[in-house]
Structure formats: structure tokens, C-alpha cells
Design a protein around this motif. Sequence first.
Motif, short mmCIF file in Angstrom:
data_model
loop_
_atom_site.label_atom_id
_atom_site.label_comp_id
_atom_site.label_asym_id
_atom_site.label_seq_id
_atom_site.Cartn_x
_atom_site.Cartn_y
_atom_site.Cartn_z
N ILE A 83 0.27 -1.17 0.21
CA ILE A 83 0.06 -0.48 0.43
C ILE A 83 1.02 0.98 -0.22
O ILE A 83 1.89 1.58 0.88
N ILE A 84 0.44 1.66 -0.97
CA ILE A 84 1.36 3.45 -0.94
C ILE A 84 -0.05 4.53 -0.62
O ILE A 84 -1.19 4.82 -0.95
N ALA A 85 -0.07 5.13 0.78
CA ALA A 85 -1.30 6.20 1.53
C ALA A 85 -0.24 7.69 1.03
O ALA A 85 0.34 7.58 1.35
N LEU A 86 -1.15 8.57 0.73
CA LEU A 86 -1.05 9.69 0.06
C LEU A 86 -1.99 10.47 1.20
O LEU A 86 -2.99 10.43 1.86
N LEU A 87 -1.14 11.86 1.07
CA LEU A 87 -1.86 13.18 2.31
C LEU A 87 -1.36 14.00 2.11
O LEU A 87 0.61 14.82 2.01
N THR A 88 -1.96 15.26 1.13
CA THR A 88 -1.08 16.51 0.48
C THR A 88 -2.61 17.54 1.17
O THR A 88 -3.30 17.20 1.50
N ASP A 89 -2.03 18.02 0.56
CA ASP A 89 -2.94 19.61 0.80
C ASP A 89 -3.03 20.00 -0.39
O ASP A 89 -3.37 21.18 -0.79
N PHE A 90 -3.43 19.05 -1.87
CA PHE A 90 -3.11 19.22 -3.05
C PHE A 90 -4.62 19.83 -3.51
O PHE A 90 -5.30 19.75 -4.21
N GLY A 91 -5.96 19.51 -2.65
CA GLY A 91 -7.24 19.60 -3.12
C GLY A 91 -7.97 18.63 -3.61
O GLY A 91 -6.94 17.57 -4.36
N GLY A 92 -8.86 19.05 -4.17
CA GLY A 92 -9.73 17.81 -5.37
C GLY A 92 -10.31 18.30 -6.29
O GLY A 92 -10.64 17.74 -7.32
N LYS A 93 -9.93 19.35 -6.88
CA LYS A 93 -9.97 19.71 -7.99
C LYS A 93 -9.19 20.39 -8.67
O LYS A 93 -9.37 20.35 -10.54
N ASP A 94 -7.80 19.69 -8.49
CA ASP A 94 -6.79 19.56 -9.67
C ASP A 94 -6.30 18.51 -10.70
O ASP A 94 -6.52 17.66 -10.03
N ILE A 153 5.05 2.55 -12.87
CA ILE A 153 5.77 2.02 -12.29
C ILE A 153 5.63 0.92 -11.98
O ILE A 153 6.46 0.02 -11.63
N ASN A 154 4.79 0.83 -10.30
CA ASN A 154 3.74 -0.64 -10.40
C ASN A 154 2.72 -0.90 -10.03
O ASN A 154 1.47 -0.37 -9.30
N PRO A 155 2.48 -0.90 -11.50
CA PRO A 155 0.65 -1.54 -11.17
C PRO A 155 0.33 -2.15 -10.09
O PRO A 155 -1.22 -1.67 -10.46
N ARG A 156 0.82 -2.95 -9.58
CA ARG A 156 0.09 -3.06 -8.49
C ARG A 156 -0.31 -3.68 -7.51
O ARG A 156 -0.61 -3.71 -6.35
N VAL A 157 0.93 -2.10 -7.79
CA VAL A 157 0.41 -1.58 -5.50
C VAL A 157 -0.74 -1.07 -5.57
O VAL A 157 -1.68 -0.32 -6.08
N GLU A 158 -1.66 -0.77 -4.43
CA GLU A 158 -2.88 -0.20 -4.02
C GLU A 158 -2.31 1.10 -3.19
O GLU A 158 -1.68 1.65 -2.21
N ILE A 159 -3.51 2.34 -3.60
CA ILE A 159 -3.32 3.36 -3.37
C ILE A 159 -4.44 3.74 -2.20
O ILE A 159 -5.94 3.08 -3.17
N VAL A 160 -4.23 4.16 -1.82
CA VAL A 160 -5.15 4.40 -0.47
C VAL A 160 -4.84 6.72 0.32
O VAL A 160 -3.85 7.01 0.17
N PHE A 185 -10.79 10.16 9.39
CA PHE A 185 -11.36 9.11 9.45
C PHE A 185 -11.60 8.14 8.22
O PHE A 185 -12.10 7.31 8.57
N VAL A 186 -11.92 8.32 7.34
CA VAL A 186 -12.32 7.64 5.82
C VAL A 186 -11.15 6.81 6.06
O VAL A 186 -11.22 5.91 5.62
N ALA A 187 -9.67 7.39 5.78
CA ALA A 187 -8.30 6.37 5.56
C ALA A 187 -8.57 5.66 6.78
O ALA A 187 -8.54 4.35 6.98
N SER A 188 -8.72 5.72 7.87
CA SER A 188 -9.11 4.43 9.12
C SER A 188 -9.63 3.25 8.78
O SER A 188 -9.69 2.38 9.17
N LEU A 189 -10.93 4.02 8.14
CA LEU A 189 -11.88 2.57 7.57
C LEU A 189 -11.04 1.62 6.88
O LEU A 189 -11.20 0.65 7.12
N LYS A 190 -10.25 2.25 5.72
CA LYS A 190 -9.87 1.92 4.77
C LYS A 190 -8.62 1.32 5.16
O LYS A 190 -7.88 0.23 4.74
N ALA A 191 -8.15 1.60 6.26
CA ALA A 191 -6.70 1.07 6.92
C ALA A 191 -7.58 -0.40 7.24
O ALA A 191 -6.09 -1.02 7.32
#
Lengths: 288, 288, 288
Positions: free
Chosen positions: A14-25, A38-45, B27-33
Motif C-alpha cells: 500500500i502507498i497512502a497519500l496525504l497532501t494539501d493538493f485539494g480535489g479540484k486539480d 512504475i508499479n501497476p500492482r500497488v494499492e493506493i489509498v 476518518f475515511v482512511a482509518s476505515l480503509k486501513a
Amino acid sequence: MAIQSMMKKMKPRIIALLTDFGGKDYFVASLKAVILSINPRVEIVDISHEVEAYNRLEAAFLLKAVAPYFPQGTIFLAVVDPGVGSDRKIILVKGKKHFFTGPDNGLLIPAAEEEGLIEVRELRAEKYFLPSWSRTFEGRDKMAPAVAWLSRGVPFESFGPIAASFEKLVFPEPSFLPLEIRAEVIHSDRFGNLITSIPVQPFLDWFKKKKESALILSSRKRRWPLQYVPAFAYGLSHQPLILPGSSGFMEIGWKEASAASHLRIRPGDKITIKMVKSKKRLNKNVGK
Amino acid sequence: MAIQSMMKKMKPRIIALLTDFGGKDYFVASLKAVILSINPRVEIVDISHEVEAYNRLEAAFLLKAVAPYFPQGTIFLAVVDPGVGSDRKIILVKGKKHFFTGPDNGLLIPAAEEEGLIEVRELRAEKYFLPSWSRTFEGRDKMAPAVAWLSRGVPFESFGPIAASFEKLVFPEPSFLPLEIRAEVIHSDRFGNLITSIPVQPFLDWFKKKKESALILSSRKRRWPLQYVPAFAYGLSHQPLILPGSSGFMEIGWKEASAASHLRIRPGDKITIKMVKSKKRLNKNVGK
Amino acid sequence: MAIQSMMKKMKPRIIALLTDFGGKDYFVASLKAVILSINPRVEIVDISHEVEAYNRLEAAFLLKAVAPYFPQGTIFLAVVDPGVGSDRKIILVKGKKHFFTGPDNGLLIPAAEEEGLIEVRELRAEKYFLPSWSRTFEGRDKMAPAVAWLSRGVPFESFGPIAASFEKLVFPEPSFLPLEIRAEVIHSDRFGNLITSIPVQPFLDWFKKKKESALILSSRKRRWPLQYVPAFAYGLSHQPLILPGSSGFMEIGWKEASAASHLRIRPGDKITIKMVKSKKRLNKNVGK
């Protein structure tokens, strides 16, 4: 045997992402596109991309609250990065249970120290960057490919030298006096619950000695009676409640409403919680 | 044979999440984790986490609108839970096509009844909870692990006894008169379309008899001419349209604009749709 | 051999979604539910669902900015569709690296042309639609099943005939004069950075000849000194910066703040960037 070994290779990481990028971009999707190339099999959360812009403290709080629930080996990529494009370092942190990558501005450290910080390295190995990288989006061009290669099994040590030093970020520490706690609000959640800097267990130890006492919350020269409850459902309406939060810190809430709006308290505000002997005394005080 | 059986085991099962947790917290990420720690192979799909805080009716509408499109065997975890930490039950519902888990406050029932509700159980088996669970986040500590174990094949019956009773939640029913429908707005979507409580087929049956008639919409003592169209593209600009919505209910919309803003009508508002004989008559009426 | 062929079949293919559906409704989840019902093994990636309602230009910009980073073979489903339910076509576009599906209103074309547009087909083959489809949600009922079948290997040619014509959408082109660029703002990102219609390389060619010159930004009869920097970290505070953006266009930003708020400039606004000989002259001008 062949199948078992294949199964093992396919084990999703799992690669878990946390940013301040917002959802509109296109920012978050760019990270994902690079990682999956690079890694098509990884799970992104996604943890969250709604961190307040540039707010490292909020990001550090969220990461520390959620990281313990992720499986062993999860790689966190956390990008809140006002210094992007400067000579601030990018670091990779190995903790006892997880990996953490992001800018060297302290946001990764509280989560890593919580589980036990083993080693911090600088991301320097350019062969793991995108071939042409910009200075305005190092998350996409340097960090995303690095975590993708890490998830594919490139050894942690390959990404760069051990960091001679790295930035720390310290959560504000509350002061416990016999009849008073001085603390700070570190986050306001979606419901308007105010997460304080007071860890749950020390609060309960402080409070349990005098369970018959009443509490008073004060902030910015205003004050309110404060009811301790184990869960919202047990609280009175129309007054602030204090309860053990799911992040490990005490939270100030309001039953089916926003404490942040009712109290007009925001992240960064100082708060004081006082203990008064009797409920009679409390009412008198507050009535003044 | 070994490979085929392996393939079958790897068949992804879906857990779909619907909450009022918002996007800015952990919260949501906790459920997923938690889910991925127990079942790394499950596919997690977000329905929405932007349900208005504590709004069970909105969540029930969304779940009912989307559930039929998910594959057989999908497990829905829906958490809009003002009673968290109280003694309200947590339930698991087996429908003819899907499983539903969430607090016992009615939000799961319309979707389950739509496909056929088979059985409701209480979530009681503590061995499927996280080892240490809080009273403020039962979604993470009790429900998420339960659905993860369910997705791994733990039998539905293992999670607790059949519920002696459970809460219902009923969508407001419209009244059909020969020349009038009285109904309610149950949701305002992203575009400002107002989803009414009027199911599509009964409306079309009511309307088709008198296609030459004109419609008048009224709400809160105001009224507007209302044009029936099969799709937005066929509507006039600058007036409200009524059309068959994709959720199975009639929607009141506005061409490339927000009906909610233009009409100042909100979820919960009562509306009346009247039929008038001729378009001439309509214009006269509205002109008054 | 059997295992290798199985591995190949399991190779995940990506469907990437870009819409103006927002996060509070069942719309996005409906697309995913339909796709996963047809192809449970496909990987679905969200680009954004927060495109401004009906804003094709914004969607086209986002798609063009992010598409190059996605793996070969990715299928983009982009739905910003004010003409839904009308006789506007739905198209499938084959580019040199990716597939693109959406309404025929131009939004797919800039991204496809960037990589090389090979063929455009009309989506007509009803056998790939949902059995009963509505006219208000063709994204769910026609486009989502089509891309899911495409991801399962149904040939591109099966979905309908070659489109006799299709809509184009052209980004505003900047005018380069020796001492002036006239351009437009095409997007304001989460941080309030203003993405201009000025591509990076032509700007740098224009600017490098006179690096000692100063820049002035003007828009809507107001003007500001403008500092060129390679990255935010090198910029002055309290004034607008211009820097190479990660989308391939020059961006106007503000150090750790929102240029959009400070300058009150919005997408669609015209801007002019002027070159003045000396910094002294600049200050004099701006002081007027």
C-alpha cells in the motif's frame, strides 16, 4: 511452489497519500499516474488531500492519527511543501512498521517517532526521478517515483545517504496543574469537534481523582461549563462536552452540532480547563 | 484445478463506503486501513463521504440510488451515526443481492428492502472488533473490521444474533390527485437539481393522460410554470423543468443552472405540482 | 506457461475518471459500480470530480495536464456534459498512447491531440449499454459500460462507426510581441495559482533575451510588478510571481498565499505581461 512464490510477489503493498493538493486539480491524479506507471500492482489509498494549504501541523496530526491502523510495510507519501523547488531536502524515513516520504519540514516525524524511528535518508538518487522533472511539482517528479520504486522492492538504502540532520515538528505540550490544564486546539474536524493537545490517558488520570468536580473551559477570555462524557450520546445538549477522541487526544464537542461554531474556537487557540469543587460553585461562577 | 481455485479465491469482493465523515480528516482512511489490514485483496469503493452531517435520510436516498448498480455480493458500510457510543445497535443486513452494515437508525433499510431484505443481525461478536476499541469511532473499531471479515468469507451468521427489531426509515410518500401531486424534495444534487419524492413511473402514468396540459409548480406560497422534458437538452432556459431522474425519482432542474438557487427550494420543502387545462390558462394564472 | 498467460490476463488496466459530478452524490459511485460489474479487475483512478459544473475548458485543461503521466493503454472517461440526453454524439478517441471517451463537445481533443490523435468513433453499439438506460445519466448507462467493455478487450472498432466529424475545443492562444505577451487565465488551482495560456518554453525563449528587464503584469486596468522565479521558494513575498508550472504553462502565484485572491483575477480574465528596460523604470511606472 511456483504459485506460492507468485502469490507472494503479487501481495499488494500500500502507498497512502496525504497532501494539501485539494480535489479540484490534476495534482493527486498525477501522483497516482506516476506510481501506477512504475508499479501497476500497488494499492493506493487516499488519507486526505484537504489539509489546509501549507499547514504542516495539521498534516502531521492526521498522519500520526491514522498511520498505526495501516498494515505493516505501508509507504506513506505526505506532501505539504511550501518549500518546493528550494534546497530543502526530501527525506525517506524508516519506522518500525512503515515507511514515510515527504519534504524535510517535520511533518513525517511525529508519526514515525510514535512507532519508533529507525533511520532517515535523503532522497538523492536521480535515477529514481522522472526523466525530466520540474521544480514546482517535486511530489510528482521525484517523490512519487521514489515511493513507487520502494514499493517494488528497491532497497531503502538505495535512495540516498543517511540524513545528517532533519527538521522536527513538535505538537504543543499541555501543562497539567492539580486543578488546571493549559493546552491548545490542534485540529477542527468535519463535525466541528475540536481536537486538543491533551492526550487521553493523562487526562483521565488527572480527572478520575475528582470525578465529582465540575469542569470549566475557557478560551480567549470567555468561559463555559464543560461536561465530561465517554461518548457523545451521553452528553447534554446546548453545552460543550469533553470526551476521549479516536485519535488519542481529548476532544471538545457538541451534541449533533459544531463545537467550533458554537464556541468560536479555532486550531491554534489556547484553552484552559479548570476543575472546580462542586457543581453549585460552577454554576455560580459561570453565572457571574 | 489448483490455479482455478486460486483464481476464485482471489476474485475481488467489493466493500463500498458511504459516510458523513467528510474529506479533510483521517476518518475515511482509518476505515480503509483497518479493512485492508484484514483483507488486503478487497476492493474499496467510495460512494460519498459528503453526506450532510447526521443526515440519515440523505444517506438512505444515496444508498438506495446506487446500490442496484453494484455487483452481487458487494458489502455496503454506511456510517451516519449521531448515536455513536450509545447502546443503539449496529446491524448487518442480508439482502437478495448485497450485504449492508451500519448503525441501527434506518439508513440501510430502504436500499435493502428495494432488492429484498432477507435477514437483519446485530453486530455483537467482539472477536471481530479491533482489540482495543473506542466509543467515539465504532465505524473504525467495530464496523470496518466486521465488513472486512465478512469479505474474507466469515459467515454472515457469525457476527451476532438475529435482531429482534430494527429501526425503519420511510421516504416521504407523494399524494397523487387527478390534477395535483403533493410531494417533498428529498435531495439537492451537485448541480442544484431537486430530487423529489415522486417516483418516475407513477408520474408518467399520471401525466401521459393529459399531455396537452400545462404544469404549475408551487412551494412556500410561490409558483412557477413547469415544463416536462425527457432530458435537459430539450428544456427551455429561464424556467424550471421536471424530468425523469437517474435515481428513479422525478427531478426539478434548470438548464445549465441550479434550480435550488433559482427557486430557493431545499431538501425537506413541500412542493405541489398542479395540472391546468390549457397553456393559455396557465399563462393567465401565473400572470396574476 | 499457463501461469504466465494468467498473469498477463490479470494485468490491471486503468480507467481514469474526470467529471463535474462533485463528491456529494451517487453519480461517481454509479460509474464505478457499473464498471466493476463488467470488469472486476480494472483499476479505477479518479482524476477529479470537482470540475466547475459544465466547464468543458477546465476539464480539457486538467485532462491534457495529467494524461501524459498515465500508463500506456489507460482509458479516460471524461464527463462534463451539459448536452446529456440530446442528440449530441458520444465519442471514443484512440490516441497514440491512450483511449478517451466522453461527450462530443471538444473536451477530449486537446489531450488526444497532444499525444497524437489516431481515430474518433461514435459510441453507437447498444449492446454495450446498460439494458435499460435513462436520458439523464448517459455517463452511467452508456459510457461507463462502454469503457468497461473496452478495458476487457472488446476492440475499439466494435463500439460504432468512425465519426464523420467531431467538436474541437481550442485553448486561447497567447500573442507574443517583442516587449509584451497578451494571454488569458485558464485555471485557478487549489492554492490560488493562476495558470495562464502561456506555454513554458516560448515564455522562457521570450524572456531569456532580456533577463535584466523587469516585468509588469496588468489585468482589468490594474497592474503589478511581476517577479520571474524558477520556483516559489525563490520568490519575494507580497508580490505576484511568474514561474514555470507543472502543467506546461506559466503560472502566476504568490508565496504561500493565493494569487487569485490577492490579484482578484479569475479564469477567463485577460492578462498582459510587459517587459520594461530597467528595474528603476519599473518602480517609477508602478508608482504612478
